[in-house]
Motif scaffolding. Structure first.
Motif, PDB file in Angstrom:
ATOM      1  N   ILE A   1       0.859  -1.184   0.000  1.00 29.20           N
ATOM      2  CA  ILE A   1       0.000   0.000   0.000  1.00 29.20           C
ATOM      3  C   ILE A   1       0.894   1.233   0.000  1.00 29.20           C
ATOM      4  O   ILE A   1       1.861   1.286   0.760  1.00 29.20           O
TER       5      ILE A   1
ATOM      6  N   MET B   1      -3.031   0.971  -3.954  1.00 32.97           N
ATOM      7  CA  MET B   1      -2.722  -0.347  -3.393  1.00 32.97           C
ATOM      8  C   MET B   1      -2.358  -1.289  -4.539  1.00 32.97           C
ATOM      9  O   MET B   1      -2.876  -1.163  -5.644  1.00 32.97           O
TER      10      MET B   1
ATOM     11  N   TRP C   1     -17.793  -1.413   4.558  1.00 33.13           N
ATOM     12  CA  TRP C   1     -17.085  -1.517   5.835  1.00 33.13           C
ATOM     13  C   TRP C   1     -16.351  -0.229   6.135  1.00 33.13           C
ATOM     14  O   TRP C   1     -15.353   0.080   5.491  1.00 33.13           O
ATOM     15  N   PHE C   2     -16.834   0.503   7.130  1.00 26.47           N
ATOM     16  CA  PHE C   2     -16.122   1.700   7.549  1.00 26.47           C
ATOM     17  C   PHE C   2     -14.816   1.256   8.202  1.00 26.47           C
ATOM     18  O   PHE C   2     -14.832   0.441   9.110  1.00 26.47           O
ATOM     19  N   GLY C   3     -13.711   1.787   7.706  1.00 29.22           N
ATOM     20  CA  GLY C   3     -12.405   1.379   8.229  1.00 29.22           C
ATOM     21  C   GLY C   3     -11.598   0.647   7.184  1.00 29.22           C
ATOM     22  O   GLY C   3     -10.485   0.217   7.453  1.00 29.22           O
ATOM     23  N   ALA C   4     -12.164   0.483   5.967  1.00 26.68           N
ATOM     24  CA  ALA C   4     -11.453  -0.244   4.912  1.00 26.68           C
ATOM     25  C   ALA C   4     -11.370   0.586   3.644  1.00 26.68           C
ATOM     26  O   ALA C   4     -12.254   1.386   3.347  1.00 26.68           O
ATOM     27  N   ARG C   5     -10.279   0.402   2.895  1.00 28.37           N
ATOM     28  CA  ARG C   5     -10.164   0.963   1.548  1.00 28.37           C
ATOM     29  C   ARG C   5      -9.979  -0.191   0.586  1.00 28.37           C
ATOM     30  O   ARG C   5      -9.278  -1.160   0.896  1.00 28.37           O
ATOM     31  N   ILE C   6     -10.597  -0.083  -0.578  1.00 29.77           N
ATOM     32  CA  ILE C   6     -10.559  -1.174  -1.553  1.00 29.77           C
ATOM     33  C   ILE C   6     -10.166  -0.629  -2.930  1.00 29.77           C
ATOM     34  O   ILE C   6     -10.191   0.580  -3.143  1.00 29.77           O
TER      35      ILE C   6
ATOM     36  N   PHE D   1     -15.978   0.564  15.276  1.00 30.86           N
ATOM     37  CA  PHE D   1     -15.925   0.576  13.807  1.00 30.86           C
ATOM     38  C   PHE D   1     -17.013  -0.336  13.235  1.00 30.86           C
ATOM     39  O   PHE D   1     -17.684   0.012  12.264  1.00 30.86           O
ATOM     40  N   GLU D   2     -17.174  -1.508  13.847  1.00 34.91           N
ATOM     41  CA  GLU D   2     -18.218  -2.415  13.360  1.00 34.91           C
ATOM     42  C   GLU D   2     -19.595  -1.766  13.518  1.00 34.91           C
ATOM     43  O   GLU D   2     -20.441  -1.860  12.629  1.00 34.91           O
TER      44      GLU D   2
ATOM     45  N   VAL E   1     -20.355   1.396  13.413  1.00 31.76           N
ATOM     46  CA  VAL E   1     -20.554   2.412  12.369  1.00 31.76           C
ATOM     47  C   VAL E   1     -20.895   1.735  11.028  1.00 31.76           C
ATOM     48  O   VAL E   1     -21.773   2.195  10.302  1.00 31.76           O
TER      49      VAL E   1
ATOM     50  N   LYS F   1     -17.817   8.906  12.632  1.00 35.02           N
ATOM     51  CA  LYS F   1     -16.690   8.520  11.772  1.00 35.02           C
ATOM     52  C   LYS F   1     -15.470   9.384  12.061  1.00 35.02           C
ATOM     53  O   LYS F   1     -14.345   8.882  12.116  1.00 35.02           O
TER      54      LYS F   1
ATOM     55  N   LEU G   1     -13.824   8.348  15.290  1.00 30.65           N
ATOM     56  CA  LEU G   1     -13.075   7.092  15.188  1.00 30.65           C
ATOM     57  C   LEU G   1     -11.804   7.257  14.363  1.00 30.65           C
ATOM     58  O   LEU G   1     -10.763   6.693  14.691  1.00 30.65           O
ATOM     59  N   SER G   2     -11.890   8.034  13.282  1.00 33.47           N
ATOM     60  CA  SER G   2     -10.709   8.240  12.447  1.00 33.47           C
ATOM     61  C   SER G   2      -9.605   8.913  13.248  1.00 33.47           C
ATOM     62  O   SER G   2      -8.434   8.540  13.147  1.00 33.47           O
TER      63      SER G   2
ATOM     64  N   THR H   1      -7.948  -5.494   0.601  1.00 32.03           N
ATOM     65  CA  THR H   1      -8.392  -4.369   1.429  1.00 32.03           C
ATOM     66  C   THR H   1      -7.258  -3.847   2.287  1.00 32.03           C
ATOM     67  O   THR H   1      -6.417  -4.609   2.756  1.00 32.03           O
ATOM     68  N   GLU H   2      -7.284  -2.533   2.451  1.00 34.26           N
ATOM     69  CA  GLU H   2      -6.428  -1.897   3.446  1.00 34.26           C
ATOM     70  C   GLU H   2      -7.333  -1.576   4.621  1.00 34.26           C
ATOM     71  O   GLU H   2      -8.356  -0.907   4.454  1.00 34.26           O
ATOM     72  N   ARG H   3      -6.976  -2.068   5.795  1.00 35.54           N
ATOM     73  CA  ARG H   3      -7.824  -1.805   6.955  1.00 35.54           C
ATOM     74  C   ARG H   3      -7.143  -0.806   7.872  1.00 35.54           C
ATOM     75  O   ARG H   3      -6.200  -1.147   8.573  1.00 35.54           O
ATOM     76  N   PHE H   4      -7.633   0.459   7.816  1.00 32.81           N
ATOM     77  CA  PHE H   4      -7.016   1.454   8.681  1.00 32.81           C
ATOM     78  C   PHE H   4      -7.595   1.423  10.087  1.00 32.81           C
ATOM     79  O   PHE H   4      -7.112   2.093  10.978  1.00 32.81           O
ATOM     80  N   ASP H   5      -8.660   0.633  10.289  1.00 36.38           N
ATOM     81  CA  ASP H   5      -9.201   0.530  11.648  1.00 36.38           C
ATOM     82  C   ASP H   5      -8.321  -0.350  12.535  1.00 36.38           C
ATOM     83  O   ASP H   5      -8.224  -0.136  13.721  1.00 36.38           O
TER      84      ASP H   5
ATOM     85  N   MET I   1      -3.678  -5.621   6.397  1.00 39.91           N
ATOM     86  CA  MET I   1      -3.956  -5.583   4.964  1.00 39.91           C
ATOM     87  C   MET I   1      -4.342  -6.991   4.545  1.00 39.91           C
ATOM     88  O   MET I   1      -3.858  -7.971   5.116  1.00 39.91           O
TER      89      MET I   1
END
Lengths: 172, 316
Positions: A61, A68, A108-113, B104-105, B107, B138, B141-142, B197-201, B205
């Motif tokens: 990434i 990505m 999904w809040f918290g993910a980038r695709i 996060f879940e 939201v 959001k 949380l961010s 997916t990139e998971r910033f929470d 990855m």
């Protein structure tokens, strides 16, 4: 309608109302292919191979560029990457790095695709005329993807060397 | 009196007696003490209190229309289930990472329209979360997410894991089955990638891999429902930034599976669920009921056959 039947209806409706908890609305997403990130159709006509048909070696990434990438390899490359920590790829190995722009995952809040295909790179290793390894590097960009650069030689160029140096992601 | 009127009288009388009688069948629904309430800014807390706390805390307040049975039965069941899944009155006891994951879940569930429960929202319109309120959650949380994972293995640990994996190579160790009987599928690593997916929470990855059935289904646009025999593997690694700022796959974190069999797994949304954690592939879950966690999270996605991944095409 007979009064008895009517009474039954009324009671049923009352009962149904008190059971509101059983009905529900549909969620706000639908089952779709991620077309903009797909490597299919006209977009990939210029590619020598579609790397999505290969196995995964690793991924990365770039948070500065918000992109990505996934690195794929043909069977020769994957076999080497997963068993040799020096990953000194033999002739016949081909690696490919596909890079996508990103967006937020609507599910999904918290993910980038992956959003859109940004580039596809290939590094191939062949046996050169004198028996030594011969490296070629190709980069494709645009819509549809077009070959931007093509370099080959006895030594991999800087970018190719960087890709060849990436170790495989651990997949026990 | 006409015969039908007599029948009407007796049916009504009988049903009324039944209605009154069942009022005495009341499962207990009390409010245990609040032991470790969520710590969050007042603005955030206010939203959660108004929209979530009635079920997801020990501060449940029932409306008059929730009191009569059978409505009460459903409310009591919903509150019990809600507290089991997420209880803001006890959330403070969890490690910071788990608390954040729960938020996060939450939201995501709100955004998908799954929470507050649509039926609950209809009778409690004040619980609806507005887009502005969602934005507040959001943003909170961010900003509250640290830039690096806590508890992620050091780079040296990731190196050790890699070296060990290089030595064992493709020989798969003995891996225990998941508590619901699903066996580990070592061949997952040879499936095709269908997304990432990139998971910033949680600073991981992931690659989502699909077996041949999945790949064929994508090519034929047969993804709702996915055909029986479809299997997905979601492989997760810790993020590991290199010296150029590029994030690489660090230590292997887990691999999760979804196995489609609409009959065999009818009780869990038509999918078999399994997860193995760590490079030594320890099966996840104490007993077979661990799948309620999977189902709870995937349940809002019934329009996509309970699949989070929006698949990429091109594998065939």
């Amino acid at each position: 309608m007979k009064p008895a039947t009517k009474a039954l209806y009324v009671l049923c409706i009352f009962f149904a109302l008190s059971m509101l908890g059983c009905s529900s609305d549909g969620p706000k997403v639908s089952a779709e292919i991620n077309h903009s990130a797909s490597l299919a159709g006209e977009l990939v006509e210029a590619l020598p191979r579609n790397p999505l048909q290969w196995k995964v070696i690793t991924s990365e990434i770039n948070q500065t560029d918000s992109t990505m990438s996934t690195m794929y390899g043909n069977d020769v490359a994957v076999e080497c990457a997963r068993t040799h920590s020096q990953h000194d790829y033999p002739a016949g190995a081909v690696l490919s790095l596909v890079t996508w722009t990103q967006w937020e995952d609507p599910r999904w809040f918290g993910a980038r695709i992956p959003a859109n295909v940004k580039s596809v790179e290939f590094v191939a290793i062949r046996t050169g005329p004198d028996g030594r390894p011969w490296y070629s590097y190709e980069k494709y960009e645009g819509t549809p993807l077009k070959k931007l650069s093509n370099q080959e030689g006895l030594n991999p160029n800087e970018r190719a060397a960087d890709l060849l140096s990436q170790r495989a992601a651990v997949m026990p | 009196m006409q015969r039908s009127s007599i029948a009407f009288f007796w049916i009504t009388a009988f049903l009324s007696v039944v209605f009154v009688a069942i009022q005495f069948v009341r499962p207990e629904l009390d409010n245990p003490p609040v032991t470790a309430d969520l710590q969050a800014p007042p603005q955030v807390k206010q939203i959660l209190r108004t929209s979530c706390y009635n079920c997801h805390s020990n501060e449940t307040r029932l409306s008059w229309f929730d009191e009569p049975v059978p409505a009460y039965w459903m409310v009591a069941r919903d509150v019990r289930e809600a507290r089991e899944h997420l209880n803001f009155s006890k959330i403070g006891k969890l490690p910071a990472g788990q608390q954040r994951a729960a938020l996060f879940e939450s939201v995501s569930q709100i955004e998908l329209g799954a929470m507050p429960l649509p039926a609950y929202k209809r009778v409690h319109p004040e619980s609806e979360i507005t887009p502005e309120q969602l934005a507040v959650l959001k943003k909170y949380l961010s900003l509250a997410t640290p830039s690096e994972a806590t508890g992620a293995p050091e780079a040296s640990a990731a190196d050790l894991q890699y070296e060990k994996w290089m030595q064992t190579g493709s020989s798969t160790p003995e891996v225990a089955a998941a508590p619901n009987g699903i066996a580990f599928m070592p061949d997952y690593k040879n499936w095709r990638a269908i997304s990432s997916t990139e998971r910033f929470d949680n600073h991981t990855m992931r690659e989502i891999l699909g077996n041949d059935v999945a790949v064929k289904a994508i090519a034929e646009n047969h993804i709702n429902p996915w055909p029986d025999g479809t299997s997905f593997a979601k492989v997760a690694w810790y993020q590991q930034p290199d010296d150029k700022g590029v994030v690489r796959t660090g230590a292997f974190f887990q691999v999760e599976f979804m196995v489609r069999d609409s009959k065999k797994y009818a009780g869990t949304l038509g999918w078999g669920w399994a997860r193995w954690r760590g490079a030594d592939l320890q099966p996840y879950g104490k007993d077979k009921n661990f799948t309620s966690e999977c189902v709870g999270c995937h349940n809002p996605l019934r329009n996509t056959n309970y699949v989070f991944t929006e698949p990429i095409r091109g594998q065939q």
